[in-house]
Enzyme design. Structure first.
Site, PDB file in Angstrom:
ATOM      1  N   ILE A  24       0.831  -1.203   0.000  1.00  0.00           N
ATOM      2  CA  ILE A  24       0.000   0.000   0.000  1.00  0.00           C
ATOM      3  C   ILE A  24       0.864   1.250   0.000  1.00  0.00           C
ATOM      4  O   ILE A  24       0.664   2.159  -0.799  1.00  0.00           O
ATOM      5  CB  ILE A  24      -0.935   0.010   1.228  1.00  0.00           C
ATOM      6  N   GLY A  27       7.060   4.047   4.136  1.00  0.00           N
ATOM      7  CA  GLY A  27       7.460   5.212   4.902  1.00  0.00           C
ATOM      8  C   GLY A  27       8.871   5.075   5.409  1.00  0.00           C
ATOM      9  O   GLY A  27       9.616   4.153   5.038  1.00  0.00           O
ATOM     10  N   GLY A  28       9.269   6.012   6.286  1.00  0.00           N
ATOM     11  CA  GLY A  28      10.633   6.016   6.780  1.00  0.00           C
ATOM     12  C   GLY A  28      10.929   4.874   7.729  1.00  0.00           C
ATOM     13  O   GLY A  28      12.060   4.390   7.779  1.00  0.00           O
ATOM     14  N   ALA A  30       8.641   1.995   8.146  1.00  0.00           N
ATOM     15  CA  ALA A  30       8.013   0.718   7.821  1.00  0.00           C
ATOM     16  C   ALA A  30       7.317   0.801   6.474  1.00  0.00           C
ATOM     17  O   ALA A  30       7.141   1.874   5.904  1.00  0.00           O
ATOM     18  CB  ALA A  30       7.006   0.335   8.919  1.00  0.00           C
ATOM     19  N   VAL A  32       3.723  -0.538   4.565  1.00  0.00           N
ATOM     20  CA  VAL A  32       2.366  -1.004   4.869  1.00  0.00           C
ATOM     21  C   VAL A  32       1.871  -1.851   3.699  1.00  0.00           C
ATOM     22  O   VAL A  32       1.978  -1.458   2.536  1.00  0.00           O
ATOM     23  CB  VAL A  32       1.412   0.184   5.104  1.00  0.00           C
ATOM     24  N   ASP A 141       2.694  13.755  15.082  1.00  0.00           N
ATOM     25  CA  ASP A 141       3.025  13.693  13.647  1.00  0.00           C
ATOM     26  C   ASP A 141       1.781  13.929  12.799  1.00  0.00           C
ATOM     27  O   ASP A 141       1.536  13.214  11.822  1.00  0.00           O
ATOM     28  CB  ASP A 141       3.657  12.341  13.307  1.00  0.00           C
TER      29      ASP A 141
END
Length: 637
Positions: A24, A27-28, A30, A32, A141
């Site tokens: 999907i 990111g930094g 992990a 997804v 965040d």
């Protein structure tokens, strides 16, 4: 052009439960993935920490913190967290899957949003954030990438990867966490964050939604951080004059440089947003007006016949006009008086109608007669779901029903269903799951696999069937196993997991075949072959280097298992010793020592006095070890 390497996670089974389907986002910390929870047969989003971070205790702690932070929240505007664990060297987090887009993607498509759209989205974001702040959690965040807009209209706040307990009031000596465009001044200057830092990020997001751009831009991150720490966020209306003053005030309030000048938490800001929401919506409702025609004042009787002359630059009235002037003045005064009284009545009527319209608008817009969307409560506990429904303005009536997916004791749905519009104050039936219904299991033993699957449609049949060799026809069902691997009984839970055991047909009969032919037949059938030490076959039925025995190593035998083959060495032939002329007892002992059985027709008591005269087979002949030698003797006188 070379193709990008395939993601090795696609297709992998995590922790024996989660089947990875597709990626999907990345990111930094992990990546997804979309996955299937095989135990509950539902789609989930599974976040897997990057491998190079697996040995970093700081990142692992932060990853686990996300699970713990989000799991403490049960709110329709917060992404649910279902599970967290470790598979080998992979830390993973299992979350609710929401098909849709992020607020960032919406802004890319539409550039900026209308005030009404901004209010709708901010209401949901602040509701979820208020639940987090109430639970003592600071998100840290907040940004459009972490606001999820589901295809079914739900809006949820996700990604608590940087969340901390609000009471910790922690600082960090590491690089600044969070996205620089949304960092509050205190995070930039002191590295400290509390609920008011989240409010600052909300204000920046609101500015971006209303104007289509962020308030601060720069070529380097530190340049943007400097502006956050030293400048005042401009009003959205300075960029787009159509932005309502109420939203300008909210943006300025939430982005004040001093934390004490901002709302203390998301609940305070949400309450203010809901106070000004009606005026924002009313100000942007297009008005429908009827055309107004201004008619000239009525002319007095006789005026049309009055004679007017212009003499020497002055206006003179005719004698008829002068005579009627007093009467006309009186008539005009009476007419004006009537118009004044009529105006009072019209004004009073307008006030009355306006009041009725306002009351009706309030009743159906914000009062008891208003329609509200039934919030999502599935998988919440009954207490949490009741609180969510009551906060939305509904009266809750609990009920129970079977549900094959939602665990017992959790809410399985409502009537009206979530997402539907219902009148505030009306009754919403909240169904609590009593677990799956127990239903009969059809007898599918002996049926073709496709037919068995059709008959078992009320259950969740594993895509992969177990196959084993049996005397049953190939591709027919020989057993149905429950989730524990035992044969299923006459009844089972609706949508419960079942596995079919399908016959692979009988193992090939390779006894008596040459080794090469036997090996090929078994390999073609899907089993592996191992060889035991060869043995003699004194029966003479099996020639040398042919299969004399086949022994499975498993019970039952499945494709991929191993079977042991024993090859024949042929018959064990031994030369018959020459015992002619020997005393009978000595001859018999010699033949037995050579591995033969003996037969004779001489009386036992006389053996001591007898001598061997011949054997059958004869001396020096080849005979099978263990076979019988017939001995002929004569009496020695």
């Amino acid at each position: 052009m070379t193709n990008a390497p395939a993601d090795p996670m696609i297709g992998r089974l995590i922790d024996g439960r989660y089947q990875v389907r597709s990626r999907i986002a990345r990111g930094g910390m992990a990546t997804v993935y979309l996955a299937t929870d095989l135990r509950l047969e539902r789609r989930v989003a599974i976040k897997i920490m990057h491998g190079h971070l697996a040995d970093d205790n700081t990142f692992k702690t932060r990853f686990v913190q996300e699970a713990r932070s989000a799991a403490r929240l049960a709110h329709p505007n917060v992404v649910n967290v279902f599970d967290q664990g470790q598979d080998a060297d992979m830390a993973y987090l299992v979350m609710e899957y929401l098909p849709g887009i992020t607020l960032r993607e919406l802004l890319k498509d539409y550039k900026r949003l209308t005030p009404e759209q901004t209010v709708d989205i901010m209401d949901a974001v602040l509701s979820g954030l208020a639940a987090a702040h109430k639970a003592g959690i600071v998100h840290r965040d907040l940004k459009p990438e972490n606001v999820l807009l589901a295809d079914d209209g739900r809006i949820k706040l996700g990604d608590f990867g940087l969340a901390r307990a609000a009471t910790a009031n922690t600082g960090t000596g590491q690089a600044l966490l969070g996205t620089i465009a949304y960092l509050s001044p205190e995070l930039v200057t002191r590295g400290l964050a509390d609920a008011r830092s989240d409010i600052y990020a909300v204000g920046i997001m609101m500015y971006e939604m209303l104007t289509g751009e962020q308030p601060y831009v720069g070529e380097a991150p530190m340049a943007i951080a400097y502006q956050h720490a030293n400048d005042t966020v401009p009003t959205p209306s300075s960029k787009h004059p159509g932005v309502p003053a109420e939203l300008d005030e909210l943006v300025l309030w939430s982005t004040a440089r001093e934390p004490d000048e901002r709302p203390r938490d998301a609940r305070e800001m949400l309450d203010r947003l809901r106070e000004v929401e009606p005026s924002i919506r009313a100000a942007h409702v297009p008005l429908t007006t009827q055309a107004t025609t201004v008619l000239p004042a009525a002319m007095p009787v006789g005026a049309a016949t009055a004679e007017t002359r212009v003499l020497d630059g002055s206006v003179a009235a005719s004698t008829a006009t002068l005579e009627a002037s007093d009467d006309e003045a009186t008539a005009l005064a009476r007419s004006a008086d009537r118009r004044k009284r009529k105006g009072y009545w019209i004004f009073a009527l307008v006030l009355l109608l306006t009041g009725l319209a306002a009351g009706t608008g309030w009743y159906f817009g914000a009062g008891p007669g208003a329609l509200a969307q039934v919030p999502a409560t599935t998988t919440l506990t009954p207490d949490s779901a009741t609180l969510v429904l009551e906060e939305a303005g509904f009266t809750v009536e609990p009920a129970e029903r079977n549900d094959p997916v939602v665990p017992m004791g959790q809410v399985s749905g409502t009537d009206p269903a979530e997402g539907e519009m219902a009148q505030r104050g009306s009754v919403v039936t909240m169904y609590v799951s009593t677990g799956p219904a127990i239903i009969p299991v059809p007898d599918v033993i002996g049926a073709p696999e496709a037919d068995a699957r059709a008959q078992l449609a009320d259950f969740t049949v594993a895509e992969s069937s177990q196959r084993q060799f049996s005397d049953a026809p190939a591709e027919t069902v020989i057993a149905v196993l429950d989730v524990d691997g035992n044969p299923v009984g006459a009844t089972y839970a609706e949508l419960g997991a079942l596995t079919l055991v399908v016959s692979a047909g009988a193992l090939p009969d390779v006894i008596g075949l040459p080794a090469a032919e036997a090996d090929a037949a078994l390999v073609n059938a899907g089993v592996a072959v191992a060889y035991l030490d060869p043995v003699f076959d004194n029966s003479g039925a099996i020639a040398a280097d042919h299969v004399v025995a086949m022994e499975p190593t498993t019970d039952p035998v499945r494709p991929g298992d191993t079977v042991n083959l024993t090859l024949s060495k042929g018959q064990d032939l031994v030369e018959v010793p020459n015992v002619v002329g020997l005393p009978m007892n000595q001859a018999l002992d010699t033949l037995r020592a050579a591995g033969f059985e003996v037969a004779y027709n001489f009386p036992e008591p006389l053996l001591t006095f007898a001598t061997c005269t011949s054997t059958d087979p004869a001396a020096a002949a080849q005979a099978v070890r263990g076979s019988t030698i017939t001995v002929v003797a004569s009496l020695t006188l």
